[in-house]
Design an enzyme around this catalytic site. Structure first.
Site, short mmCIF file in Angstrom:
data_model
loop_
_atom_site.label_atom_id
_atom_site.label_comp_id
_atom_site.label_asym_id
_atom_site.label_seq_id
_atom_site.Cartn_x
_atom_site.Cartn_y
_atom_site.Cartn_z
N HIS A 64 51.55 44.76 36.39
CA HIS A 64 50.43 44.61 37.35
C HIS A 64 50.69 45.47 38.59
O HIS A 64 49.80 46.18 39.07
CB HIS A 64 50.32 43.15 37.82
CG HIS A 64 49.90 42.17 36.77
ND1 HIS A 64 50.55 40.97 36.58
CD2 HIS A 64 48.90 42.18 35.87
CE1 HIS A 64 49.96 40.29 35.61
NE2 HIS A 64 48.95 41.01 35.14
N LYS B 139 41.92 26.61 33.10
CA LYS B 139 43.13 27.19 32.51
C LYS B 139 44.37 26.57 33.14
O LYS B 139 44.49 26.54 34.36
CB LYS B 139 43.10 28.71 32.74
CG LYS B 139 43.96 29.49 31.76
CD LYS B 139 43.60 30.98 31.89
CE LYS B 139 44.69 31.89 31.43
NZ LYS B 139 44.34 33.30 31.63
N ARG C 24 46.83 48.06 28.28
CA ARG C 24 48.16 48.19 27.69
C ARG C 24 48.10 48.81 26.30
O ARG C 24 48.91 49.64 25.94
CB ARG C 24 48.83 46.81 27.60
CG ARG C 24 49.22 46.24 28.93
CD ARG C 24 49.60 44.81 28.82
NE ARG C 24 48.46 44.00 28.38
CZ ARG C 24 48.41 42.69 28.37
NH1 ARG C 24 49.45 42.00 28.74
NH2 ARG C 24 47.32 42.05 28.00
N SER D 258 51.97 38.13 31.45
CA SER D 258 52.44 36.96 32.20
C SER D 258 52.82 35.84 31.23
O SER D 258 53.81 35.13 31.47
CB SER D 258 51.33 36.47 33.13
OG SER D 258 51.00 37.47 34.05
O1 PNS Z 1 44.40 38.02 34.07
P1 PNS Z 1 43.23 37.62 33.22
O2 PNS Z 1 43.19 36.13 33.03
O3 PNS Z 1 43.18 38.38 31.93
O4 PNS Z 1 41.92 38.05 34.06
C1 PNS Z 1 40.62 37.86 33.55
C2 PNS Z 1 39.55 38.02 34.65
C3 PNS Z 1 39.87 37.17 35.85
C4 PNS Z 1 39.51 39.47 35.09
C5 PNS Z 1 38.19 37.65 34.02
O5 PNS Z 1 38.31 36.44 33.33
C6 PNS Z 1 37.09 37.49 35.06
O6 PNS Z 1 36.62 38.47 35.62
N1 PNS Z 1 36.70 36.23 35.33
C7 PNS Z 1 35.73 35.88 36.34
C8 PNS Z 1 34.48 35.24 35.73
C9 PNS Z 1 33.53 36.31 35.24
O7 PNS Z 1 33.05 37.13 36.00
N2 PNS Z 1 33.27 36.28 33.92
C10 PNS Z 1 32.39 37.22 33.28
C11 PNS Z 1 33.14 38.48 32.84
S1 PNS Z 1 32.08 39.64 32.10
#
Ligand code: PNS
Length: 157
Positions: A17, A41, A90, A127
């Site tokens: 990150h 989560k 990745r 993570s």
């Molecule tokens: O580290 P992660 O858990 O893979 O991150 C995922 C994240 C936070 C980037 C994604 O789940 C997100 O943007 N969530 C916010 C809710 C949202 O906007 N959902 C619609 C995505 S198209």
């Protein structure tokens, strides 16, 4: 690029990150690392702990700040003048879901998503893997910043 966001759960932040933040900070005037407050989560670290760790490891960058958000990322972008979402990629396995989210986010608010190819040194890092290895006493030194290492030790000791 003016203001960019690097969104994620960061439970905890890894060196992968951090590499993406640094490269985003080189491209954008301002970068916000935004932690998703996801009540469904199960996380190891609280949002406050994750923010604290992120602030510690990004403090040397003059143009990176840390924040949290709830709800849709596009709403956060709109409310904070963010014009681009920056994500690390990745492997191809990341691509399908990342592409879906990028296309949905563009459709919702015309915000662009930019992908940074992860440094191969960190390509296998996640993570979840860090938590699993650390939980069972494995050595994750070099995969996470030292301050995160100390907190993982404290959680699992
Ligand atoms: O580290 P992660 O858990 O893979 O991150 C995922 C994240 C936070 C980037 C994604 O789940 C997100 O943007 N969530 C916010 C809710 C949202 O906007 N959902 C619609 C995505 S198209």
């Amino acid at each position: 690029m003016r203001k960019a966001v690097c969104p994620g759960s960061f439970d905890p932040v890894t060196n992968g990150h951090l590499d993406v933040f640094a490269r985003a900070a080189y491209l954008a005037d301002e970068v916000i690392v935004a932690v998703l407050v996801n009540r469904t989560k199960q996380s190891l670290f609280t949002v406050e702990e994750r923010i604290e760790m992120l602030r510690e490891v990004t403090s040397s960058f003059g143009n990176i700040s840390v924040d949290s958000f709830d709800g849709l990322l596009v709403d956060y972008c709109q409310n904070n003048g963010v014009t681009a979402i920056v994500k690390g990629l990745r492997a191809v396995s990341d691509f399908d879901y990342e592409l879906q989210m990028a296309q949905m986010n563009y459709r919702l608010s015309r915000v662009e998503t930019l992908f940074i190819a992860t440094n191969p040194e960190y390509g296998y890092l996640s993570s979840s893997l860090i938590k699993e290895v650390a939980r069972f006493g494995g050595d994750v030194k070099g995969s996470v910043p030292d301050s995160v290492l100390r907190r993982l030790d404290a959680k699992f000791s």
